[in-house]
Scaffold this motif. Structure first.
Motif: not given
Length: 577
Positions: A115-117, A128-134
């Motif tokens: 996500i680019f805020f 900012t990086r997040y786990d997509s769960g996949a």
């Protein structure tokens, strides 16, 4: 299908042994870099100067600015306010190679949401990086699926987290990341997508219960003997969870893209799907339509011509402004022209034969439509993976802009460099709160430099068109002239022709030739720009006023960029009837 393509959005082919990868791409870390490219109008890379007509207006799109994604290769982008600060953020579905691969048909890589805020300027920093769960996050949509007023993320992916192979028998998945409203998310929820390699996702209330549902495009229906792509329907429960998926044939093998809209004007949402592994011929039926029954179920797919090539993307817009939804597709071809296909809707869920337009480059991979030049006609943009008229002459991504003539036809394509390689997804959104849609592009990683990025092309169109105002006053004549205060009803509409109306600026002022203090005040506008107010005017006039007393009622308003409009109406107290 027997040709090679590059990037996360790779399609695969079926063999007796199962799914065989066509090509795999490596994505390695690169330090943060911003690249800027200028609009392309001459030179060898212009994808043929004949594409740009001499009559085309000067460009109004700023040069692309590319933001590096490091060890990520982006697949798709959605734009929304994720952290409740009223600024547009870029939400990017991407994959992070564990070894050297990042493709739907090869070894799986972990899916990541980046996500680019935004800060309201149209400029962005480090994501900012997040786990997509996949694994291999291919597509992302932002929606509030648990009705708490906070943005949630829906992700279509090729398989569960930790999968070693994309396209394994366990099938594709959809993950749901419920938002906390501050830019953070809860642990991903995982749902089966119904088929193999989920590649695209769309959101809408398909059963009319007030809860958002999902339609998911899956490349194949089964693992060992794929006969069709599959559209998976997941009905929402309103709390962020979904019912078990129900699958429908997409009409051809290799479903690539899906959209939801009411295509037949029955107030029930339908599904349109593009197929990428259908025959690469002009008469191939690569567009599928599933007519909704209104209860979450759909009729069997009906297919339509796409205009040639394999459909890599679909979008819905009313391009000829007749009130009937039209379908736009990007047609990909290896050794022939890549095009945008326009299927004008008949309003009953069927479509006219496609009309095609050059996409401006090669590897046409994604299409979107909105009004970019402020004439209230949806224009079309298309992301091309590379330059070249009929084959890739350079891996540099290219954006094609087709301006709408308003009758369902388009001007010749205007090409813009994407400032990245392998441009494979495009979307339109207002990034700097100027009421004009800007262009956002996903550029995938390339084998020689492994440099994935997101490019932003800002819309610098200057809007000089004021709002449009209508006014009606009743009664128009006050009689008898008995000095009584008479109610006069004023009504009409105020709508923006370029930029939206600034509702706080809408006002009325009454004056007359006697220079008396008359009514004035603010006008309240509803969602359609309608206003209504009752004022009181005195039914009187001077005895020597032979042409009667004339009240002038003035309605005025500005749009969000300051253009002002004024409209008048007159009410008369005659000398005599």
């Amino acid at each position: 299908m027997n040709s090679l393509r590059i990037g996360n959005s790779l399609r695969t082919r079926k063999t007796s042994a199962g799914i065989q990868s066509l090509l795999v791409i490596a994505t390695l870390a690169i330090s943060s870099v911003v690249l800027i490219a200028k609009p392309m109008f001459d030179g060898a890379d212009a994808a043929s100067s004949s594409l740009v007509s001499a009559s085309v207006s000067p460009p109004f799109i700023d040069p692309a600015v590319a933001y590096d994604m490091g060890r990520l290769s982006p697949g798709s982008i959605d734009v929304a306010d994720i952290n409740s600060d009223h600024y547009a953020d870029l939400v990017v579905a991407s994959c992070q190679p564990l070894t050297n691969t990042c493709g739907n048909g090869g070894a799986a890589a972990e899916g990541v949401i980046a996500i680019f805020f935004g800060n309201g300027s149209g400029k962005f920093g480090v994501p900012t990086r997040y786990d997509s769960g996949a694994s291999n996050a291919n597509s992302v949509k932002v929606a509030d699926v648990n009705q708490d007023g906070k943005a949630d993320l829906l992700v279509a992916a090729c398989g569960r987290s930790g999968s070693t192979v994309c396209g394994e028998p366990a099938g594709g998945v959809v993950t749901v990341l419920l938002g906390n409203g501050d830019g953070t998310f809860q642990t991903p929820l995982v749902f089966g997508s119904g088929g193999i390699s989920a590649s695209s996702i769309a959101v809408g209330d398909v059963n009319g219960d007030g809860n958002l549902d999902m339609a998911v495009a899956n490349s194949f229906d089964t693992y060992s003997n794929a006969k069709s792509g599959l559209v998976g329907i997941l009905l929402g429960n309103g709390d962020g969870s979904f019912s078990q998926v129900v699958g429908y044939s997409s009409g051809q093998v290799g479903a690539t893209s899906v959209a939801i809209a009411d295509l037949n004007n029955d107030h029930k949402l339908d599904v349109v799907v593009g197929n990428g592994d259908c025959p690469n011929t002009a008469d191939a039926m690569c567009v599928g339509v599933l007519t909704g029954n209104g209860d979450g179920s759909f009729k069997p797919v009906v297919t339509f011509h796409s205009g040639g090539g394999e459909v890599t993307s679909v979008a819905v817009a009313d391009v000829n402004v007749d009130g009937k939804p039209d379908v736009l597709v990007s047609n990909w071809c290896v050794f022939c022209a890549n095009t945008v296909g326009v299927l004008l809707g008949n309003g009953d869920g069927t479509f006219q034969s496609p009309v095609t337009y050059a996409s401006g480059g090669s590897g046409a991979w994604s299409v979107a439509a909105q009004d970019l030049n402020g004439d209230n006609k949806p224009d079309v943009v298309v992301a091309n993976q590379c330059t070249g008229a009929t084959k890739c002459s350079s891996p540099k991504g290219l954006i094609g802009l087709l301006l709408n003539n308003g009758d369902g036809t388009f001007q010749p394509v205007i090409p813009y460099p994407a400032a990245g390689k392998i441009s494979s997804f495009i979307t339109l959104a207002d990034l700097n709160n100027d009421s004009r849609p800007d262009i956002v592009v996903a550029n995938q990683a390339y084998p020689t430099d492994f440099h994935g990025s997101v490019s932003v092309l800002m819309n610098n169109m200057v809007d000089t068109t004021p709002p449009f105002i209508t006014i009606a006053a009743a009664p128009k004549t006050l009689w008898p002239a008995n000095w009584q205060m008479v109610p006069v009803h004023i009504s009409g509409t105020i709508v923006g022709l370029g930029s939206p109306v600034d509702a706080s600026s809408a006002e009325y002022v009454v004056s007359d030739e006697y220079d008396r203090v008359e009514p004035s005040g603010h006008l309240s506008l509803d969602a359609n720009g309608k206003y209504s107010v009752t004022i009181f005017l005195q039914a009187s006039r001077r005895t020597n006023d032979l042409d009667g007393r004339r009240y002038l009622i003035r309605i005025s308003a500005k749009d969000t960029v300051g253009n002002k409009a004024v409209k008048w109406a007159r009410v008369i107290v005659p000398h005599q009837l």
